[in-house]
Design an enzyme around this catalytic site. Structure first.
Site, PDB file in Angstrom:
ATOM      1  N   THR A   1       0.847  -1.194   0.000  1.00 38.58           N
ATOM      2  CA  THR A   1       0.000   0.000   0.000  1.00 38.58           C
ATOM      3  C   THR A   1       0.879   1.240   0.000  1.00 38.58           C
ATOM      4  O   THR A   1       1.848   1.327   0.747  1.00 38.58           O
ATOM      5  CB  THR A   1      -0.930   0.017   1.228  1.00 38.58           C
TER       6      THR A   1
ATOM      7  N   PHE B   1       1.162   5.171   0.785  1.00 41.27           N
ATOM      8  CA  PHE B   1       0.563   6.194   1.636  1.00 41.27           C
ATOM      9  C   PHE B   1       1.134   7.559   1.271  1.00 41.27           C
ATOM     10  O   PHE B   1       2.302   7.677   0.885  1.00 41.27           O
ATOM     11  CB  PHE B   1       0.866   5.917   3.110  1.00 41.27           C
TER      12      PHE B   1
END
Length: 388
Positions: free
Chosen positions: A270, A272
């Site tokens: 992921t 960010f």
């Protein structure tokens, strides 16, 4: 395609009506307005620049803090008292001093976002927030110093909500961090895999563990976040339910790890974004990435023309995302007499590998603004080159 959507009431500290971009201008905010009186629109550009100096301790600024007064809750007898996630009701005017950087994230204690915040800002005070928007508001209200929020996942794709919030709020992207997500199957102590009937987690986490959960024959129940699922089964001492969450969540909520790395794809990462009230001054001493959002008139090849301004200058695009222009989602076709809606108006979010301190990037945006109906630079920031 009109650019008549609402803008936040920000008063620029500096304006200029030409198209010059100073070499060290961070391109904090770029607005392009179109009069709409001529068939070929001429764009006027206004820049709002906030210096990146160390002025947070200036006497003229009062820091709004209320985190010391966070309500706490206890999971069970003998367990640690944990702060409740920050909600909009906590946005008060109380002042307090702080020695560590306060970083907001969405979720509860033990969330992957908390680990990402600690990776982005080591030794920070990570502050949980109930919703993504609460994290944005906490930074804007000086309750926290930064926010670290997910923007895309290698398996699940883009987090559309945060793209919309980037445009709605006036925060700047000052960095990025990539975090490897490793899912675990958690349960209360004494519970075995064969005792489980259902499993709780965030919808994306459940989807990322589809094969494993199908083999186990578990009913999937989606909740707001992974750590919240772990917290729920621990608090209610469930014997027939497990949770898909991190090993950190297992440690925090006193759960047993029944299985590790249960995600279907081992490369589950992921990305960010690190958000702040003020932009950073971009440099050329290391790899930089720039994120922008723009809108275009409808017409054949208009998007191709917009992307060509980067290709002509050998600037690599790493991401392109389209989102509906909410204040004007539909527009009538000029070719029809009845004026029926034919087109959706879109905003285009683009990331490209270049710093706004680079003359090549400045030339590309000068070129783009010649026909874009709206243009804003969300941030120019260092690329995360660390090993995941």
């Amino acid at each position: 395609m009109a650019a008549s959507f609402s803008r936040s009431p920000i008063t620029p500290l500096h304006r200029q009506n030409n198209c010059k971009f100073p070499p060290l201008d961070p391109m904090a905010r770029v607005h392009i307005s179109t009069p709409g009186i001529s068939s070929k629109r001429r764009c006027n550009i206004s820049l709002a620049y906030v210096p990146n100096g160390n002025d947070e301790n200036a006497k003229s600024r009062e820091l709004q803090r209320s985190l010391e007064d966070f309500p706490s809750e206890t999971l069970s007898k003998g367990s640690h008292s944990l702060p409740r996630p920050l909600s909009s009701t906590h946005l008060s005017n109380k002042l307090s001093d702080r020695s560590r950087l306060r970083v907001a994230y969405q979720g509860v204690h033990g969330a992957y976002s908390e680990s990402a915040a600690e990776k982005a800002y080591p030794n920070c005070q990570a502050v949980p927030c109930e919703q993504f928007e609460t994290a944005f508001e906490a930074v804007e209200s000086w309750l926290v110093d930064r926010a670290v929020l997910p923007i895309e996942n290698s398996l699940g794709g883009s987090i559309h909500r945060n793209y919309d919030l980037l445009l709605r709020h006036r925060l700047h992207i000052v960095g990025e961090v990539k975090f490897a997500v490793r899912h675990c199957l958690l349960a209360n102590h004494g519970v075995k895999v064969e005792d489980l009937k259902r499993v709780l987690s965030h919808s994306q986490a459940l989807a990322q563990c589809e094969n494993t959960l199908t083999k186990l024959g578990l009913v999937r129940e989606a909740v707001d976040d992974t750590a919240g699922a772990a917290k729920f089964i621990a608090f209610h001492k469930l014997k027939d339910a497990g949770a898909v969450a991190s090993s950190a969540a297992a440690r925090i909520y006193g759960l047993k790890i029944l299985a590790q790395d249960i995600q279907d794809d081992s490369y589950n990462v992921t990305r960010f974004l690190m958000l702040a009230r003020e932009p950073i001054i971009p440099g050329t001493d290391r790899p930089f990435k720039t994120s922008i959002v723009f809108s275009l008139e409808e017409g054949p090849g208009v998007l191709f023309k917009a992307l060509a301004v980067f290709a002509l200058r050998q600037i690599n695009l790493t991401k392109i995302e389209s989102r509906p222009l909410r204040n004007q989602p539909l527009r009538a076709s000029n070719d029809t007499n009845n004026g029926s809606p034919k087109y959706f108006d879109y905003l285009f979010y683009v990331d490209f590998e270049a710093s706004m301190a680079d003359q090549n990037s400045q030339n590309a945006l000068r070129h783009l603004k010649e026909f874009a109906t709206f243009l804003r630079v969300l941030g120019s920031y260092p690329v995360d080159t660390s090993m995941i």
